[in-house]
Write a protein that holds these residues in place. Sequence first.
Motif, PDB file in Angstrom:
ATOM      1  N   GLY A 225       0.775  -1.237   0.000  1.00  0.00           N
ATOM      2  CA  GLY A 225       0.000   0.000   0.000  1.00  0.00           C
ATOM      3  C   GLY A 225       0.805   1.285   0.000  1.00  0.00           C
ATOM      4  O   GLY A 225       1.273   1.754  -1.030  1.00  0.00           O
ATOM      5  N   GLY A 226       0.967   1.877   1.196  1.00  0.00           N
ATOM      6  CA  GLY A 226       1.634   3.164   1.315  1.00  0.00           C
ATOM      7  C   GLY A 226       3.083   3.133   0.867  1.00  0.00           C
ATOM      8  O   GLY A 226       3.600   4.109   0.307  1.00  0.00           O
ATOM      9  N   LEU A 227       3.793   2.022   1.112  1.00  0.00           N
ATOM     10  CA  LEU A 227       5.174   1.897   0.664  1.00  0.00           C
ATOM     11  C   LEU A 227       5.234   1.905  -0.855  1.00  0.00           C
ATOM     12  O   LEU A 227       6.117   2.518  -1.469  1.00  0.00           O
ATOM     13  N   ARG A 228       4.279   1.236  -1.472  1.00  0.00           N
ATOM     14  CA  ARG A 228       4.172   1.253  -2.936  1.00  0.00           C
ATOM     15  C   ARG A 228       3.897   2.679  -3.415  1.00  0.00           C
ATOM     16  O   ARG A 228       4.485   3.134  -4.407  1.00  0.00           O
ATOM     17  N   THR A 229       2.992   3.394  -2.734  1.00  0.00           N
ATOM     18  CA  THR A 229       2.694   4.774  -3.098  1.00  0.00           C
ATOM     19  C   THR A 229       3.939   5.638  -3.045  1.00  0.00           C
ATOM     20  O   THR A 229       4.221   6.419  -3.969  1.00  0.00           O
ATOM     21  N   MET A 230       4.727   5.508  -1.977  1.00  0.00           N
ATOM     22  CA  MET A 230       5.943   6.306  -1.832  1.00  0.00           C
ATOM     23  C   MET A 230       6.940   5.976  -2.942  1.00  0.00           C
ATOM     24  O   MET A 230       7.580   6.871  -3.516  1.00  0.00           O
ATOM     25  N   ALA A 231       7.078   4.682  -3.279  1.00  0.00           N
ATOM     26  CA  ALA A 231       7.997   4.286  -4.346  1.00  0.00           C
ATOM     27  C   ALA A 231       7.567   4.882  -5.687  1.00  0.00           C
ATOM     28  O   ALA A 231       8.408   5.360  -6.472  1.00  0.00           O
ATOM     29  N   LEU A 232       6.252   4.871  -5.958  1.00  0.00           N
ATOM     30  CA  LEU A 232       5.758   5.419  -7.220  1.00  0.00           C
ATOM     31  C   LEU A 232       5.953   6.937  -7.288  1.00  0.00           C
ATOM     32  O   LEU A 232       6.223   7.489  -8.361  1.00  0.00           O
ATOM     33  N   ILE A 233       5.828   7.625  -6.159  1.00  0.00           N
ATOM     34  CA  ILE A 233       6.073   9.069  -6.121  1.00  0.00           C
ATOM     35  C   ILE A 233       7.519   9.362  -6.516  1.00  0.00           C
ATOM     36  O   ILE A 233       7.800  10.260  -7.331  1.00  0.00           O
TER      37      ILE A 233
END
Length: 259
Positions: A225-233
């Motif tokens: 979830g959020g870790l994936r979001t941060m990586a995509l940012i």
Amino acid sequence: MSAEYKSNQGMDQVQHIQGVTTHTRRGAHRNAFRYSVDFLMLDPEATGPTPRLFSRNRFNLAAVHDRDHGGVIGEGQGAPWAREVLEQHGLTTEVTLRLLTQPRWLGYGFNPVSFWLAYHNDDLLAVIAEVSTPFNDRHSYLCHAEDFAPITRETQLSKSKRLHVSPFQEIKGGYDFRFDIRPDQIAIQILHRNGEEGVMATLSGQCQPLTNRGLMRASLRRPMGGLRTMALIHWQALILKLKGARYRTRPTPPTHEVS
């Protein structure tokens, strides 16, 4: 059709939105992306039972914590903060709150934006857009029509930009918000306008009751979830840098929590 979320169609259930978010950058360095994302719509004051794999204020596969919302990042007060903000800005009508947010997955969470929705009966009267950044800053935008008239899908609500969100965008211009919240689906548009520059961001998806099966499927399709979001940012930041976009250092964030 009005932006509504009727109480007789499952407001007390946690809703799972397996949605899509899109960002389209305008201006000299155009860029666009589209990613799937998991949001939850919940009653932030409810204490009833939830699926076994979801928890409030404690560790689980998926969880929503009050400390993550309302106020300074990591020191939030949850629903009492939202009610205080609404009252301070003149909404004295008794309202029902809903929180639209991404959950923590296995304890880690990052939410670029969450939404506090304030309803009176079936009418959406106000939305607090709670914007957080990878720089650990947060600022919220209180969106409402004149005299807190009901917000419909046609309503455009404008706010001046106050927070440094992207190092590739100036703190200039403003946001135009549109909310279309229904019992079975959501559609939110946020347009950052700054002359020929700016970004159009959207969030949309179908609403379904949260289930253990849905949580398991989401954790496998979109792990962490959020870790994936941060990586995509960070991945999109690299793309913009390679396209020649100017990087701006983080300025001092606003001292007030809400605009």
